[in-house]
Design an enzyme around this catalytic site. Structure first.
Site, PDB file in Angstrom:
ATOM      1  N   HIS A   1       0.840  -1.206   0.000  1.00  0.00           N
ATOM      2  CA  HIS A   1       0.000   0.000   0.000  1.00  0.00           C
ATOM      3  C   HIS A   1       0.879   1.262   0.000  1.00  0.00           C
ATOM      4  O   HIS A   1       0.627   2.204  -0.743  1.00  0.00           O
ATOM      5  CB  HIS A   1      -0.853   0.073   1.273  1.00  0.00           C
ATOM      6  CG  HIS A   1      -1.919  -0.959   1.401  1.00  0.00           C
ATOM      7  ND1 HIS A   1      -2.049  -1.737   2.520  1.00  0.00           N
ATOM      8  CD2 HIS A   1      -2.927  -1.323   0.575  1.00  0.00           C
ATOM      9  CE1 HIS A   1      -3.095  -2.534   2.388  1.00  0.00           C
ATOM     10  NE2 HIS A   1      -3.646  -2.319   1.210  1.00  0.00           N
TER      11      HIS A   1
ATOM     12  N   LYS B   1     -17.273  -6.928   7.148  1.00  0.00           N
ATOM     13  CA  LYS B   1     -15.965  -7.451   7.572  1.00  0.00           C
ATOM     14  C   LYS B   1     -15.585  -6.880   8.919  1.00  0.00           C
ATOM     15  O   LYS B   1     -15.408  -5.663   9.047  1.00  0.00           O
ATOM     16  CB  LYS B   1     -14.887  -7.032   6.555  1.00  0.00           C
ATOM     17  CG  LYS B   1     -14.530  -8.107   5.536  1.00  0.00           C
ATOM     18  CD  LYS B   1     -13.136  -7.862   4.973  1.00  0.00           C
ATOM     19  CE  LYS B   1     -13.115  -7.563   3.497  1.00  0.00           C
ATOM     20  NZ  LYS B   1     -11.857  -7.104   2.958  1.00  0.00           N
TER      21      LYS B   1
ATOM     22  N   ARG C   1      -1.670  -6.031  -8.539  1.00  0.00           N
ATOM     23  CA  ARG C   1      -0.638  -6.995  -8.162  1.00  0.00           C
ATOM     24  C   ARG C   1      -0.419  -8.042  -9.238  1.00  0.00           C
ATOM     25  O   ARG C   1       0.706  -8.400  -9.553  1.00  0.00           O
ATOM     26  CB  ARG C   1      -1.021  -7.694  -6.853  1.00  0.00           C
ATOM     27  CG  ARG C   1      -0.749  -6.834  -5.652  1.00  0.00           C
ATOM     28  CD  ARG C   1      -1.378  -7.396  -4.431  1.00  0.00           C
ATOM     29  NE  ARG C   1      -2.819  -7.272  -4.506  1.00  0.00           N
ATOM     30  CZ  ARG C   1      -3.624  -7.385  -3.464  1.00  0.00           C
ATOM     31  NH1 ARG C   1      -3.141  -7.681  -2.285  1.00  0.00           N
ATOM     32  NH2 ARG C   1      -4.916  -7.225  -3.599  1.00  0.00           N
TER      33      ARG C   1
ATOM     34  N   SER D   1      -2.996  -7.514   3.015  1.00  0.00           N
ATOM     35  CA  SER D   1      -3.243  -7.357   4.456  1.00  0.00           C
ATOM     36  C   SER D   1      -3.696  -8.674   5.063  1.00  0.00           C
ATOM     37  O   SER D   1      -3.309  -9.010   6.194  1.00  0.00           O
ATOM     38  CB  SER D   1      -4.326  -6.307   4.702  1.00  0.00           C
ATOM     39  OG  SER D   1      -3.918  -5.046   4.237  1.00  0.00           O
TER      40      SER D   1
HETATM   41  N1  COD Z   1       0.887  -3.826  -3.893  1.00  0.00           N
HETATM   42  C1  COD Z   1       0.282  -2.794  -4.500  1.00  0.00           C
HETATM   43  N2  COD Z   1      -0.966  -2.369  -4.243  1.00  0.00           N
HETATM   44  C2  COD Z   1      -1.627  -3.030  -3.320  1.00  0.00           C
HETATM   45  C3  COD Z   1      -1.087  -4.112  -2.617  1.00  0.00           C
HETATM   46  C4  COD Z   1       0.243  -4.526  -2.950  1.00  0.00           C
HETATM   47  N3  COD Z   1       0.844  -5.565  -2.355  1.00  0.00           N
HETATM   48  N4  COD Z   1      -2.008  -4.564  -1.754  1.00  0.00           N
HETATM   49  C5  COD Z   1      -3.078  -3.772  -1.933  1.00  0.00           C
HETATM   50  N5  COD Z   1      -2.849  -2.849  -2.870  1.00  0.00           N
HETATM   51  C6  COD Z   1      -3.713  -1.765  -3.350  1.00  0.00           C
HETATM   52  C7  COD Z   1      -4.739  -2.248  -4.322  1.00  0.00           C
HETATM   53  O1  COD Z   1      -4.946  -1.240  -5.263  1.00  0.00           O
HETATM   54  C8  COD Z   1      -5.970  -2.355  -3.488  1.00  0.00           C
HETATM   55  O2  COD Z   1      -7.123  -2.096  -4.231  1.00  0.00           O
HETATM   56  C9  COD Z   1      -5.768  -1.228  -2.459  1.00  0.00           C
HETATM   57  O3  COD Z   1      -4.375  -1.213  -2.254  1.00  0.00           O
HETATM   58  C10 COD Z   1      -6.471  -1.476  -1.148  1.00  0.00           C
HETATM   59  O4  COD Z   1      -6.223  -2.782  -0.687  1.00  0.00           O
HETATM   60  P1  COD Z   1      -7.045  -3.343   0.569  1.00  0.00           P
HETATM   61  O5  COD Z   1      -6.880  -4.805   0.594  1.00  0.00           O
HETATM   62  O6  COD Z   1      -6.689  -2.567   1.778  1.00  0.00           O
HETATM   63  O7  COD Z   1      -8.525  -2.907   0.277  1.00  0.00           O
HETATM   64  P2  COD Z   1      -9.713  -3.618  -0.508  1.00  0.00           P
HETATM   65  O8  COD Z   1      -9.259  -4.380  -1.691  1.00  0.00           O
HETATM   66  O9  COD Z   1     -10.534  -4.300   0.509  1.00  0.00           O
HETATM   67  O10 COD Z   1     -10.457  -2.276  -1.019  1.00  0.00           O
HETATM   68  C11 COD Z   1     -11.636  -2.317  -1.734  1.00  0.00           C
HETATM   69  C12 COD Z   1     -12.355  -0.964  -1.645  1.00  0.00           C
HETATM   70  C13 COD Z   1     -12.530  -0.543  -0.192  1.00  0.00           C
HETATM   71  C14 COD Z   1     -11.524   0.087  -2.365  1.00  0.00           C
HETATM   72  C15 COD Z   1     -13.710  -1.137  -2.351  1.00  0.00           C
HETATM   73  O11 COD Z   1     -14.401  -2.214  -1.775  1.00  0.00           O
HETATM   74  C16 COD Z   1     -14.564   0.109  -2.245  1.00  0.00           C
HETATM   75  O12 COD Z   1     -14.374   1.052  -2.980  1.00  0.00           O
HETATM   76  N6  COD Z   1     -15.515   0.126  -1.280  1.00  0.00           N
HETATM   77  C17 COD Z   1     -16.357   1.245  -0.998  1.00  0.00           C
HETATM   78  C18 COD Z   1     -17.818   0.955  -1.349  1.00  0.00           C
HETATM   79  C19 COD Z   1     -18.058   1.124  -2.822  1.00  0.00           C
HETATM   80  O13 COD Z   1     -17.919   2.195  -3.388  1.00  0.00           O
HETATM   81  N7  COD Z   1     -18.442   0.016  -3.476  1.00  0.00           N
HETATM   82  C20 COD Z   1     -18.706  -0.038  -4.888  1.00  0.00           C
HETATM   83  C21 COD Z   1     -17.479  -0.383  -5.673  1.00  0.00           C
HETATM   84  S1  COD Z   1     -17.837  -0.451  -7.411  1.00  0.00           S
END
Ligand code: COD
Length: 160
Positions: free
Chosen positions: A18, A42, A91, A128
């Site tokens: 991140h 969650k 990724r 994560s």
């Molecule tokens: N390297 C690079 N980037 C990374 C890595 C890594 N190792 N790990 C994660 N990331 C980036 C990715 O781009 C990822 O999307 C972002 O970091 C966040 O990762 P997470 O795991 O913390 O979060 P997620 O995947 O659970 O996030 C999803 C959201 C919260 C962005 C999504 O669900 C959302 O937008 N929710 C809000 C409600 C909404 O609008 N829903 C409709 C969506 S169409």
């Protein structure tokens, strides 16, 4: 013109993967918002306030990064803040299907654009959820998260 972007996620907790994306976004945009999105279905390891505090701590060197939380749709957050761009890390191809769906849905809702940054290969396997799992079983995650996050994981999992 102030160029703004958001890096959204759950950040439970923030990892080096991140952080790499946030650092790169901070070099491309004038203002970068890190949005900790609330997912009601969650139950996280860390409370949202703890996640925010950790992200603020590890991004403190970036003067143009702000950390906030949002309960609701990402597109509504973007509208409220006048943010035209979402920056996401990709990724692997396994991320692509779902990320493309979300990008197209979000664009269809309000016209907000999503820009994908290829993950630093050092972190391509990093998530994560894997950090939580490995740390919970006592595995070493010190190379995967910033030191402040490692300390918080140890406190939470009562190992120190
Ligand atoms: N390297 C690079 N980037 C990374 C890595 C890594 N190792 N790990 C994660 N990331 C980036 C990715 O781009 C990822 O999307 C972002 O970091 C966040 O990762 P997470 O795991 O913390 O979060 P997620 O995947 O659970 O996030 C999803 C959201 C919260 C962005 C999504 O669900 C959302 O937008 N929710 C809000 C409600 C909404 O609008 N829903 C409709 C969506 S169409």
């Amino acid at each position: 013109l102030v160029r703004r972007a958001v890096c959204p996620g759950s950040f439970d907790p923030i990892t080096n993967g991140h952080l790499d994306i946030i650092a790169r976004a901070s070099r491309l945009y004038d203002e970068v918002y890190v949005a900790v999105m609330i997912n009601q279905s969650k139950k996280g390891l860390f409370e949202v306030d703890e996640r925010i505090e950790l992200i603020r701590d590890v991004t403190s060197e970036f003067a143009n990064v702000r950390v906030e939380t949002h309960h609701g749709l990402l597109v509504d957050y973007c509208k409220q803040r006048d943010i035209p761009a979402i920056v996401k890390g990709l990724r692997a191809v396994s991320d692509f299907d779902y990320e493309l769906q979300m990008a197209q849905m979000n664009n269809g809702l309000t016209g907000v654009e999503t820009l994908f940054v290829p993950t630093n290969p050092t972190y391509s396997f990093l998530s994560s959820s894997l950090v939580r799992e490995v740390a919970a079983w006592g595995g070493d995650v010190s190379h995967l998260v910033p030191p402040q996050v490692l300390a918080a994981l140890n406190r939470r999992l009562r190992k120190d």
